[in-house]
Scaffold this motif. Sequence first.
Motif, PDB file in Angstrom:
ATOM      1  N   SER A 125       0.876  -1.130   0.014  1.00  0.00           N
ATOM      2  CA  SER A 125       0.000  -0.046   0.084  1.00  0.00           C
ATOM      3  C   SER A 125       0.695   1.268  -0.118  1.00  0.00           C
ATOM      4  O   SER A 125       0.606   2.003   0.864  1.00  0.00           O
ATOM      5  CB  SER A 125      -0.851   0.079   1.458  1.00  0.00           C
ATOM      6  N   ALA A 126       1.943   1.219  -1.110  1.00  0.00           N
ATOM      7  CA  ALA A 126       2.852   2.252  -0.770  1.00  0.00           C
ATOM      8  C   ALA A 126       3.221   2.699  -2.333  1.00  0.00           C
ATOM      9  O   ALA A 126       3.028   1.868  -3.395  1.00  0.00           O
ATOM     10  CB  ALA A 126       4.280   1.598  -0.209  1.00  0.00           C
ATOM     11  N   PRO A 127       3.737   3.823  -2.434  1.00  0.00           N
ATOM     12  CA  PRO A 127       4.150   4.228  -3.896  1.00  0.00           C
ATOM     13  C   PRO A 127       5.306   3.599  -4.117  1.00  0.00           C
ATOM     14  O   PRO A 127       6.265   3.048  -3.363  1.00  0.00           O
ATOM     15  CB  PRO A 127       4.334   5.840  -3.548  1.00  0.00           C
ATOM     16  N   THR A 128       5.756   3.867  -5.325  1.00  0.00           N
ATOM     17  CA  THR A 128       7.174   3.333  -5.798  1.00  0.00           C
ATOM     18  C   THR A 128       8.408   4.365  -5.848  1.00  0.00           C
ATOM     19  O   THR A 128       8.072   5.510  -6.179  1.00  0.00           O
ATOM     20  CB  THR A 128       6.798   2.605  -7.313  1.00  0.00           C
ATOM     21  N   GLY A 129       9.459   3.831  -5.340  1.00  0.00           N
ATOM     22  CA  GLY A 129      10.692   4.654  -5.679  1.00  0.00           C
ATOM     23  C   GLY A 129      11.066   4.544  -6.993  1.00  0.00           C
ATOM     24  O   GLY A 129      10.888   4.977  -7.991  1.00  0.00           O
ATOM     25  N   GLU A 130      12.415   3.780  -7.036  1.00  0.00           N
ATOM     26  CA  GLU A 130      13.014   3.697  -8.318  1.00  0.00           C
ATOM     27  C   GLU A 130      12.589   2.396  -8.911  1.00  0.00           C
ATOM     28  O   GLU A 130      12.320   1.367  -8.414  1.00  0.00           O
ATOM     29  CB  GLU A 130      14.531   3.588  -8.083  1.00  0.00           C
ATOM     30  N   VAL A 131      12.457   2.576 -10.275  1.00  0.00           N
ATOM     31  CA  VAL A 131      12.373   1.411 -11.046  1.00  0.00           C
ATOM     32  C   VAL A 131      13.562   1.451 -12.144  1.00  0.00           C
ATOM     33  O   VAL A 131      13.986   2.257 -12.886  1.00  0.00           O
ATOM     34  CB  VAL A 131      11.142   1.617 -12.200  1.00  0.00           C
ATOM     35  N   VAL A 132      13.808   0.364 -12.394  1.00  0.00           N
ATOM     36  CA  VAL A 132      15.361  -0.076 -13.124  1.00  0.00           C
ATOM     37  C   VAL A 132      14.540  -1.203 -14.351  1.00  0.00           C
ATOM     38  O   VAL A 132      14.383  -2.138 -13.557  1.00  0.00           O
ATOM     39  CB  VAL A 132      16.498  -0.581 -12.603  1.00  0.00           C
ATOM     40  N   VAL A 133      14.617  -1.022 -15.482  1.00  0.00           N
ATOM     41  CA  VAL A 133      14.197  -1.989 -16.668  1.00  0.00           C
ATOM     42  C   VAL A 133      15.728  -2.104 -17.282  1.00  0.00           C
ATOM     43  O   VAL A 133      16.296  -1.427 -17.620  1.00  0.00           O
ATOM     44  CB  VAL A 133      13.279  -1.349 -17.291  1.00  0.00           C
ATOM     45  N   SER A 134      15.795  -3.564 -17.862  1.00  0.00           N
ATOM     46  CA  SER A 134      16.730  -3.786 -18.458  1.00  0.00           C
ATOM     47  C   SER A 134      16.456  -4.629 -19.817  1.00  0.00           C
ATOM     48  O   SER A 134      15.749  -5.532 -19.560  1.00  0.00           O
ATOM     49  CB  SER A 134      17.889  -4.803 -17.876  1.00  0.00           C
ATOM     50  N   VAL A 135      16.769  -4.335 -20.897  1.00  0.00           N
ATOM     51  CA  VAL A 135      16.901  -5.391 -22.083  1.00  0.00           C
ATOM     52  C   VAL A 135      17.780  -6.359 -21.954  1.00  0.00           C
ATOM     53  O   VAL A 135      18.999  -6.232 -22.429  1.00  0.00           O
ATOM     54  CB  VAL A 135      17.189  -4.224 -23.387  1.00  0.00           C
ATOM     55  N   HIS A 136      17.418  -7.510 -21.315  1.00  0.00           N
ATOM     56  CA  HIS A 136      18.198  -8.360 -20.944  1.00  0.00           C
ATOM     57  C   HIS A 136      18.472  -9.445 -22.083  1.00  0.00           C
ATOM     58  O   HIS A 136      19.729  -9.817 -22.389  1.00  0.00           O
ATOM     59  CB  HIS A 136      17.123  -9.662 -19.924  1.00  0.00           C
ATOM     60  N   GLU A 137      17.746  -9.456 -23.230  1.00  0.00           N
ATOM     61  CA  GLU A 137      18.130 -10.033 -24.268  1.00  0.00           C
ATOM     62  C   GLU A 137      17.314  -9.480 -25.481  1.00  0.00           C
ATOM     63  O   GLU A 137      16.214  -9.217 -25.414  1.00  0.00           O
ATOM     64  CB  GLU A 137      17.693 -11.521 -24.365  1.00  0.00           C
ATOM     65  N   ALA A 138      17.798  -9.418 -26.883  1.00  0.00           N
ATOM     66  CA  ALA A 138      17.447  -8.824 -27.897  1.00  0.00           C
ATOM     67  C   ALA A 138      18.014  -9.344 -29.113  1.00  0.00           C
ATOM     68  O   ALA A 138      19.288  -8.989 -29.529  1.00  0.00           O
ATOM     69  CB  ALA A 138      17.416  -7.320 -27.806  1.00  0.00           C
TER      70      ALA A 138
END
Length: 404
Positions: A163-176
């Motif tokens: 029931s909390a907001p989000t701080g940091e999000v990190v997204v990675s293109v793991h395979e392409a």
Amino acid sequence: MSRQYDIVVFGATGYTGKYTAEYITTSLSADLKWALAGRSESKLNAVADELKALNPDRLQPGIEVCNLNDADLSALAKKTKVIIATVGPYGEHGEHAFKACAENGTHYLDATGEIPYVARMLKKYEATAQESGSIMIPQIGVESAPPDLITWSLVNMIKERFSAPTGEVVVSVHEANSAPSGGTLSTVLSFFESFSLAEIKESMGPYAISPKPSPNTPDTTSWTTKLFGIRSVPDLGLLTTAFPATTDTPIVQRSWGFLNYGPNFTFHEYMKARNAFTGVMLHFGLILGGLLIIIPFFRTLARKFIYQPGDGPTREQSKNDHFEYRGIAYPDVKVPNPPRAFCKASFRGSMYLFTAVSLAEGAISILRDDHKLSGGVYTPATLGQKFIDRLEGAGFKFEKKFYD
């Protein structure tokens, strides 16, 4: 809304347009009223013949000859509930369709990756779309649906558990593993011909296209990451600069403005690095490539050696294509070492097949999923879980868990 068609694929003879038309033919409901639109009637009929061979039992598409001008696109928009626009580069060719849809209350989706184009369309037509009731979602292809939907999923995981907001999000293109088409390469090479440096800088600034002012969060990126590109992130590994980040980040930040991720939200996108050396080399290679593209001589030379618009890797060449994104998110809570939300999303197939899936399923979601969206210019994440469910049914698989 009573109109002749449910969906029209505009640019159906192009590389992404044909993928989209094929997906509609083989995967959407057989009673869907739809049409192929483009400039060449003979090419459209040839595509229609190929589609009929794929699925002769479904309702076959209409043929709409439409040139790139306001009058033709306005007439086309009046005939359909949704236009899927696959005619790029959008900075050169996209505005007529966007304008026509905004003015005529026609829903709109496209596969652009040109943030300055999106910013330009927002300034010119967002108010018009709000008045007409048109739901418009640019960049709903491989740019930028995957990172936008992963971020939305991570935010909701944190909201449900804490029931909390989000701080940091990190997204990675793991395979392409997928090669670009001629249209994509043409867009890259024409980028600095379609947009001024001032327009590019303004549109790609932090939260530049967000409907709300940016959160008051300091930039915590280390100097080593800024200089060399590499960053080590727990649960994601060693990461480096990602080419799509400049395109995807403004869309995720716009979603933040619509969907209330939290007052201290930040987003960063990278790609998986094999090791530190290759990560640094990729970072500087992208910088060098960007500098070369600014030079007209290099753009002219490069055009001689690439796929031309409408062409791209064959289906045989793309049969082993796949991509995978991974994301990690931290709750914005005042406790040490809180659990971290993790999401993986993967697709087996060409990135252009994914774009076709996302465009078509996005169109059906707008028509049938009762989203309660008023007119305006939105992002993939605003279609929420109903859209994700449709993508999962088409092979875009999500895996979610927490690391404690």
